[in-house]
Design an enzyme around this catalytic site. Structure first.
Site, PDB file in Angstrom:
ATOM      1  N   THR A 187       5.847 -17.336  31.607  1.00  0.00           N
ATOM      2  CA  THR A 187       4.430 -17.128  31.877  1.00  0.00           C
ATOM      3  C   THR A 187       3.565 -17.949  30.909  1.00  0.00           C
ATOM      4  O   THR A 187       4.045 -18.440  29.886  1.00  0.00           O
ATOM      5  CB  THR A 187       4.053 -15.650  31.711  1.00  0.00           C
ATOM      6  OG1 THR A 187       4.269 -15.282  30.340  1.00  0.00           O
ATOM      7  CG2 THR A 187       4.895 -14.752  32.610  1.00  0.00           C
ATOM      8  N   SER A 188       2.302 -18.058  31.238  1.00  0.00           N
ATOM      9  CA  SER A 188       1.381 -18.772  30.348  1.00  0.00           C
ATOM     10  C   SER A 188       1.350 -18.130  28.967  1.00  0.00           C
ATOM     11  O   SER A 188       1.215 -18.813  27.945  1.00  0.00           O
ATOM     12  CB  SER A 188      -0.024 -18.790  30.948  1.00  0.00           C
ATOM     13  OG  SER A 188      -0.070 -19.623  32.090  1.00  0.00           O
ATOM     14  N   GLU A 222       9.460 -19.169  35.343  1.00  0.00           N
ATOM     15  CA  GLU A 222      10.070 -20.011  34.294  1.00  0.00           C
ATOM     16  C   GLU A 222       9.250 -20.006  33.006  1.00  0.00           C
ATOM     17  O   GLU A 222       9.165 -21.002  32.286  1.00  0.00           O
ATOM     18  CB  GLU A 222      10.307 -21.429  34.822  1.00  0.00           C
ATOM     19  CG  GLU A 222      11.277 -21.400  35.998  1.00  0.00           C
ATOM     20  CD  GLU A 222      11.908 -22.723  36.319  1.00  0.00           C
ATOM     21  OE1 GLU A 222      12.097 -23.532  35.408  1.00  0.00           O
ATOM     22  OE2 GLU A 222      12.238 -22.937  37.497  1.00  0.00           O
ATOM     23  N   GLY A 261      12.361  -9.481  31.691  1.00  0.00           N
ATOM     24  CA  GLY A 261      11.826 -10.681  32.305  1.00  0.00           C
ATOM     25  C   GLY A 261      11.694 -11.787  31.274  1.00  0.00           C
ATOM     26  O   GLY A 261      12.526 -12.676  31.172  1.00  0.00           O
TER      27      GLY A 261
END
Length: 387
Positions: free
Chosen positions: A366-367, A364, A132
């Protein structure tokens, strides 16, 4: 109302898209969410009105507008329908921009006019179950066979999968090369061997279809390769920079609606003989919402303005997405709290803001990945004036 930080053309685009969204997209937004029906008609309408491929040179069917102008469109759409906004953002920032920046003239002439007119919708297939955030570890293979490639693998969580007409698919030509083996290909929806999983049953942005993309010996002619072999990873990173600006704009749109509805409710709803907006607890929430909205909007507009500086400004793009997405989630929850029990009911549409906002912290980048991007640059060279 014109914004002083925008030029005349950008203010005109902002006013026009806000009016268009109010008249055409907003009235159907709740119905699309409840039925989870893909809003293709919205994309076709946006194409007819000239809002697709906005930054693309007019010779290829675009409008030749600024990146900030396109960002204003994402924000306006997201204020009414975040699902359409993410479909729009992927179509423009990832798919169209990928072809425009990295394609040959033949590919631009072949693909861009239909994509810019809304006659075709584009998707971006990079994420895999085992890779991912670490796209360099992807397993989808592309094996050269004469004048074509054979693609095999599976992609997950792909926006518009099964609905889009064209897909930029990333695959490795040699797993031992790591990121240097990753290559991009343009694959049509009707390619033999290309299959799609059922739509995922999601918490939010339900009208935006998200599905698995399955490649079973899909043959792709060499002329459909985007860029050279091994350039796919750097291309993807560049395009995702723009995508993150788009998600920041989507978050800003959600925040603006949260504040607008909260203000209206705080003026009208009475408790203890007076409007709840007169109570300090509600006022503080509203003040924080307005302050964070303004800050997120400025960060997003600056990021869009500096988009053409490319990877040098990657931490700035990450900052905009990080701040805007996390504040969107926070203030969507604040809106529910201001509405009280009514905010928890689907009838009022406020609970949807939180459902739609949450994913902006995830897709797009992750934090957590955004913080890694920012911190890695800070540790190398701390210069906040030119981050």
């Amino acid at each position: 109302m014109a914004l002083s930080i925008l030029n005349e053309e950008e203010n005109a685009i902002r006013d026009a898209i806000l009016a268009l969204v109010k008249d055409t997209i907003a009235p159907k937004s709740q119905a699309f969410d409840r039925s989870a029906v893909f809003p293709r008609e919205n994309m076709e309408m946006l194409g007819r009105q000239g809002y697709l491929g906005m930054i693309v040179d007019p010779k290829w069917g675009g409008a030749g507008a600024s990146y900030l102008a396109q960002t204003l469109v994402v924000e306006a759409i997201a204020a009414a329908d975040p699902a359409t906004a993410v479909i729009y953002e992927v179509h423009n920032s990832l798919h169209i921009e990928g072809i425009w920046r990295f394609g040959t003239d033949e590919q631009r002439a072949r693909f861009l006019p239909a994509l810019c007119q809304g006659d075709a919708i584009g998707a971006f297939a990079i994420t895999e179950a085992e890779s991912g955030s670490n796209a360099a570890a992807m397993r989808t293979r592309a094996v050269k066979s004469g004048s074509e490639y054979r693609l095999n693998g599976r992609k997950v969580f792909i926006t518009s999968a099964g609905e889009a007409d064209w897909y930029i698919v990333f695959a490795t030509v040699d797993p031992t090369l790591g990121e240097k083996g990753i290559t991009a290909f343009l694959v049509p929806k009707d390619a033999p061997g290309l299959h799609f999983g059922p739509p995922e049953d999601k918490l939010g942005i339900r009208a935006s279809r998200t599905s698995e993309v399955i490649l079973d010996d899909v043959r792709v002619p060499e002329e459909n390769r985007l860029g050279q072999e091994g350039q796919g990873y750097s291309m993807a990173l560049f395009l995702l920079d723009g995508g993150r600006i788009g998600i920041a704009a989507q978050s800003v749109g959600i925040m603006s609606t949260a504040l607008e509805r909260s203000l209206a409710y705080a003026r009208e709803r009475e408790q203890f003989g007076r409007p709840i907006g007169q109570f300090e607890g509600v006022q503080w929430r509203l003040a924080d919402m307005a302050t964070d909205l303004h800050a997120a909007r400025l960060m997003t507009y600056e990021a869009a303005h500096r988009r053409e500086e490319g990877p040098a400004q990657r931490p700035l793009f990450a900052m905009a997405k990080l701040f805007a997405s996390e504040k969107a989630v926070q203030h969507a929850a604040d809106a529910i709290q201001i509405f009280g029990g009514y905010g928890y009911m689907r009838e009022y549409g406020v609970e949807r803001l939180l459902r739609d906002a949450k994913v902006t912290e995830i897709y797009e980048g992750t934090s957590e990945i955004m913080r890694l991007v920012i911190a890695s640059r800070l540790l190398k060279e701390y210069d906040l004036g030119n981050i």
